[in-house]
Design an enzyme around this catalytic site. Sequence first.
Site, PDB file in Angstrom:
ATOM      1  N   ASP A  60       0.742  -1.282  -0.069  1.00 48.57           N
ATOM      2  CA  ASP A  60       0.171   0.013  -0.172  1.00 48.57           C
ATOM      3  C   ASP A  60       0.986   1.351   0.005  1.00 48.57           C
ATOM      4  OD1 ASP A  60      -2.248  -1.730   0.334  1.00 48.57           O
ATOM      5  OD2 ASP A  60      -1.995  -1.515   2.623  1.00 48.57           O
TER       6      ASP A  60
ATOM      7  N   LYS B 110      -1.432  -8.443  -1.574  1.00 46.39           N
ATOM      8  CA  LYS B 110      -2.740  -7.815  -1.572  1.00 46.39           C
ATOM      9  C   LYS B 110      -2.543  -6.222  -2.111  1.00 46.39           C
ATOM     10  CE  LYS B 110      -5.021  -6.223   2.106  1.00 46.39           C
ATOM     11  NZ  LYS B 110      -5.465  -4.699   1.889  1.00 46.39           N
TER      12      LYS B 110
ATOM     13  N   ASP C 160      -8.081  -5.957  -2.952  1.00 41.70           N
ATOM     14  CA  ASP C 160      -8.753  -5.653  -1.709  1.00 41.70           C
ATOM     15  C   ASP C 160      -9.683  -4.369  -1.804  1.00 41.70           C
ATOM     16  OD1 ASP C 160      -9.993  -5.342   0.790  1.00 41.70           O
ATOM     17  OD2 ASP C 160      -7.874  -4.637   1.652  1.00 41.70           O
TER      18      ASP C 160
ATOM     19  N   LYS D 186     -13.055  -4.581  -1.468  1.00 38.66           N
ATOM     20  CA  LYS D 186     -14.032  -4.598  -0.505  1.00 38.66           C
ATOM     21  C   LYS D 186     -15.450  -4.493  -1.213  1.00 38.66           C
ATOM     22  CE  LYS D 186     -11.406  -3.407   3.529  1.00 38.66           C
ATOM     23  NZ  LYS D 186     -10.029  -3.224   2.962  1.00 38.66           N
TER      24      LYS D 186
ATOM     25  N   SER E 187     -10.644  -4.954  11.145  1.00 39.51           N
ATOM     26  CA  SER E 187      -9.423  -4.490  12.157  1.00 39.51           C
ATOM     27  C   SER E 187      -9.639  -3.205  12.799  1.00 39.51           C
ATOM     28  CB  SER E 187      -7.960  -4.699  11.465  1.00 39.51           C
ATOM     29  OG  SER E 187      -8.068  -3.878  10.564  1.00 39.51           O
TER      30      SER E 187
ATOM     31  N   PRO F 185      -5.698  -9.205   9.025  1.00 41.40           N
ATOM     32  CA  PRO F 185      -4.833  -7.995   8.872  1.00 41.40           C
ATOM     33  C   PRO F 185      -4.846  -7.239  10.169  1.00 41.40           C
ATOM     34  CG  PRO F 185      -6.908  -7.380   7.847  1.00 41.40           C
ATOM     35  CD  PRO F 185      -7.170  -8.940   8.521  1.00 41.40           C
TER      36      PRO F 185
ATOM     37  N   GLN G 102      -1.361  -1.784  13.525  1.00 42.84           N
ATOM     38  CA  GLN G 102      -2.772  -1.703  14.126  1.00 42.84           C
ATOM     39  C   GLN G 102      -2.909  -2.335  15.591  1.00 42.84           C
ATOM     40  OE1 GLN G 102      -6.412  -1.920  11.443  1.00 42.84           O
ATOM     41  NE2 GLN G 102      -4.682  -2.553  10.028  1.00 42.84           N
TER      42      GLN G 102
ATOM     43  N   GLY H  97      -2.533  -5.651  16.417  1.00 47.77           N
ATOM     44  CA  GLY H  97      -2.547  -7.117  16.736  1.00 47.77           C
ATOM     45  C   GLY H  97      -1.442  -7.932  16.867  1.00 47.77           C
TER      46      GLY H  97
ATOM     47  N   GLY I 192       1.102  -4.963   6.029  1.00 46.53           N
ATOM     48  CA  GLY I 192       1.613  -3.728   5.230  1.00 46.53           C
ATOM     49  C   GLY I 192       2.591  -3.024   5.742  1.00 46.53           C
TER      50      GLY I 192
HETATM   51  P1  XMP Z   1      -1.152  -2.607   7.794  1.00 51.74           P
HETATM   52  O1  XMP Z   1      -0.236  -1.409   7.208  1.00 51.74           O
HETATM   53  O2  XMP Z   1      -1.999  -1.937   8.727  1.00 51.74           O
HETATM   54  O3  XMP Z   1      -1.928  -2.819   6.675  1.00 51.74           O
HETATM   55  O4  XMP Z   1      -0.266  -3.776   8.158  1.00 51.74           O
HETATM   56  C1  XMP Z   1      -3.025  -3.794   6.654  1.00 51.74           C
HETATM   57  C2  XMP Z   1      -3.822  -3.965   5.266  1.00 51.74           C
HETATM   58  O5  XMP Z   1      -4.802  -4.855   5.546  1.00 51.74           O
HETATM   59  C3  XMP Z   1      -6.138  -3.947   4.968  1.00 51.74           C
HETATM   60  N1  XMP Z   1      -6.862  -4.236   6.020  1.00 51.74           N
HETATM   61  C4  XMP Z   1      -8.185  -4.657   5.999  1.00 51.74           C
HETATM   62  N2  XMP Z   1      -8.485  -5.394   4.961  1.00 51.74           N
HETATM   63  N3  XMP Z   1     -10.300  -6.183   6.249  1.00 51.74           N
HETATM   64  C5  XMP Z   1      -9.471  -5.812   4.989  1.00 51.74           C
HETATM   65  O6  XMP Z   1     -10.099  -6.601   4.243  1.00 51.74           O
HETATM   66  C6  XMP Z   1      -9.900  -5.330   7.497  1.00 51.74           C
HETATM   67  O7  XMP Z   1     -10.413  -5.408   8.405  1.00 51.74           O
HETATM   68  C7  XMP Z   1      -8.708  -4.668   7.066  1.00 51.74           C
HETATM   69  N4  XMP Z   1      -8.004  -3.936   8.145  1.00 51.74           N
HETATM   70  C8  XMP Z   1      -6.777  -3.385   7.241  1.00 51.74           C
HETATM   71  C9  XMP Z   1      -5.756  -2.485   4.777  1.00 51.74           C
HETATM   72  O8  XMP Z   1      -6.408  -2.170   3.793  1.00 51.74           O
HETATM   73  C10 XMP Z   1      -4.124  -2.932   4.631  1.00 51.74           C
HETATM   74  O9  XMP Z   1      -3.983  -3.188   2.967  1.00 51.74           O
END
Ligand code: XMP
Length: 261
Positions: free
Chosen positions: A24, A57, A89, A91, A147, A211, A216, A218, A234
């Site tokens: 991203d 992704k 992704d 959605k 998330s 994710p 975030q 986790g 990411g």
């Molecule tokens: P980071 O930088 O936080 O990026 O490691 C996480 C990636 O996951 C995506 N993201 C989600 N995608 N459901 C999803 O489908 C979710 O709950 C969710 N939370 C985060 C976010 O867009 C990024 O690409």
Amino acid sequence: MLVFSEKLKKCVRENGSRVVLALDLSPSVGEKDFKRRLLVKSRRILSEVEEHIVGVKINFQLLLPLGLFDDLRLLIEDVSHYGLPLIMDCKLNDVEHTNEWASRYFFEAGFDALIVNPFVGWKGGLDAVFSVAKDYEKGVILLVYMSHPGAEEGYGQRVVRDEGAVRFQYEVFAEKAKSWGADGVVVGATQPKIIERVFEIVGRKIPIFSPGIGSQGGVIGEAFRAGATYAIVGRSIYQSEDPKRSAKEIKEKINEAMGQF
Ligand code: XMP
């Protein structure tokens, strides 16, 4: 041609990893040459980490500036060259004919799976995505619980089913993942208890993509102990000074955690 889930499993075997890279990157619009730099940097990071990941992704940060059938093609070709599955992704969350064309474009461009939002429902909504995916032998992944904190307002609300039973929305979505034949579900790593509950419903046959690890908040051990199958990561990788080392470390932490139960 391998279907999405087979391609993923093959990469798990070959790369010994459960990390899906969320690519991203986002230099500011207006910065000199930002599109070219975005493409070059994305390709470089991918080439550095490819042996430590099981998939890639992509979302709007790359799709919008690079264009599905324009510069993004080069990156899509790289992902294919490394034998990795590619997830969009988007959605997806619209009515039938729009969903159908969006899915066609993504699959024609080389994506192996799409993330879709179950709030839109089946008839006249996601039925089109599943039908196009079947034609192309591609995958569909359902958002079951996101998330971010606001996920509670929708995915975490209590709903009354026809029989009068009160359920959480994410429990209903996890059941739909089974009845619709989804190839995966997304549950945020920030909610290990919800991963555990979703795992009880979907079992081992439907992988849980999680994710939210690292940036975030986790925690790897908690998410995988609860039933996560893959981590979507990411910033902890692409913002690292050494993306290859970070991807390898995350891969090893996951394998260590999985070895403990
Ligand atoms: P980071 O930088 O936080 O990026 O490691 C996480 C990636 O996951 C995506 N993201 C989600 N995608 N459901 C999803 O489908 C979710 O709950 C969710 N939370 C985060 C976010 O867009 C990024 O690409």
